[in-house]
Design an enzyme around this catalytic site. Structure first.
Site: not given
Ligand code: DGL
Length: 278
Positions: A15-16, A78-79, A163, A193, A195
């Site tokens: 994930d990011s 991560c989407n 976050e 997403c 989160h």
């Molecule tokens: N993890 C990212 C997602 O699922 C969202 C967080 C980001 O913007 O990096 O899209």
């Protein structure tokens, strides 16, 4: 019956940031026997307002790092990475450098879940700006169910607030993000997403009983289990010692509290350096 460990491969979850810990936790619960490595690119978060090329480069390097840790399979939780980088990784990077490893994303399984009945539903998607701008959900839904309608809305503030552990502020901005979707009389709402499942009870409250909230934590673990059952060439290379590693690219003292909320317990994070050269 517990089977002896077959191979030495692990499963990577990328994930990011830390949001993917919510999905990781659900995956670990369903498949406790496997060895997992979680990698959160906290240094480069948020991906959601970055150009496609950057998201691709960061994701590819993270995947490569996970492969070097013996991951046979990487799930892009991560989407944004699934939307902007997955296809190119599958088409260019894997065949050239790692033809026997796999990288899976979350977008198509999510659409399959949202449009389960193929009943030309009206579906809403809440996602990052980059995911919405890619229109991946719209483009892929047409292939699954050409009669279904989809409306995508970007929620640029939510990730950073989550976050930072500012859940109250995130809940406050939710209302304005949901308004345009609810005005379209959506029947299902995709939380596009990593989160957003954290806000799912608030989202459910705002969306009302007529909207089915589609949260990836509820079905991505089953999809992964199903994938492994259909792919013995990967499954048999995985080790089963129940090990977990948590890697991040930049540490911040807030992370202990965030991880506790996302994962339910304190985690030991290892800070790693990913080289972006070449
Ligand atoms: N993890 C990212 C997602 O699922 C969202 C967080 C980001 O913007 O990096 O899209």
């Amino acid at each position: 019956m517990i089977k002896p460990s077959d191979g030495n491969g692990k499963i990577g979850i990328f994930d990011s940031g830390l949001g993917g810990l919510v999905i990781a936790r659900a995956i670990f619960k369903l498949m406790p026997q496997y060895d997992f490595v979680y990698l959160g690119d906290t240094k480069n978060l948020p991906y959601g307002n970055r150009p496609k090329k950057e998201v691709y480069n960061f994701t590819r390097k993270a995947v490569e790092y996970l492969f070097k840790q013996d991951c046979r399979l990487v799930v892009l939780a991560c989407n944004t990475a699934s939307a902007l980088a997955l296809r190119r990784i599958q088409r260019e990077f894997l065949p050239k450098y790692y033809p026997d490893r796999r990288v899976l994303g979350v977008v198509i399984p999510t659409l399959e879940q949202a449009d389960k009945k193929h009943s030309s539903e009206v579906i809403g998607v809440l996602a990052t700006e980059a995911t919405v701008d890619s229109h991946i959900y719209k483009k892929e839904l047409v292939k699954i169910d050409p009669r279904a309608k989809i409306f995508e809305v970007a929620a640029p503030k939510l990730v950073t607030l989550i976050e930072q552990n500012s859940l109250q502020k995130a809940e406050n901005s939710l209302k304005s993000y949901l308004k345009p979707l609810l005005s379209k009389n959506i029947e299902a709402l995709i939380l596009g997403c990593t989160h957003y499942p954290l806000l799912s009870s608030e989202i459910k409250k705002l969306a009302g009983n007529n909207v089915r909230v589609v949260s990836q934590t509820n079905f991505i673990p089953d999809k992964l289990k199903d994938y492994l059952s259909r792919h013995p060439e990967i499954r048999t290379k995985l080790s089963r010692r129940g090990k977990r590693e948590f890697l991040i690219t930049s540490y911040n003292k807030n992370f202990n509290a965030v991880a506790k909320r996302l994962f339910g317990k304190k985690l030991y994070f290892e800070e790693i350096v990913v080289s972006y050269e070449t």
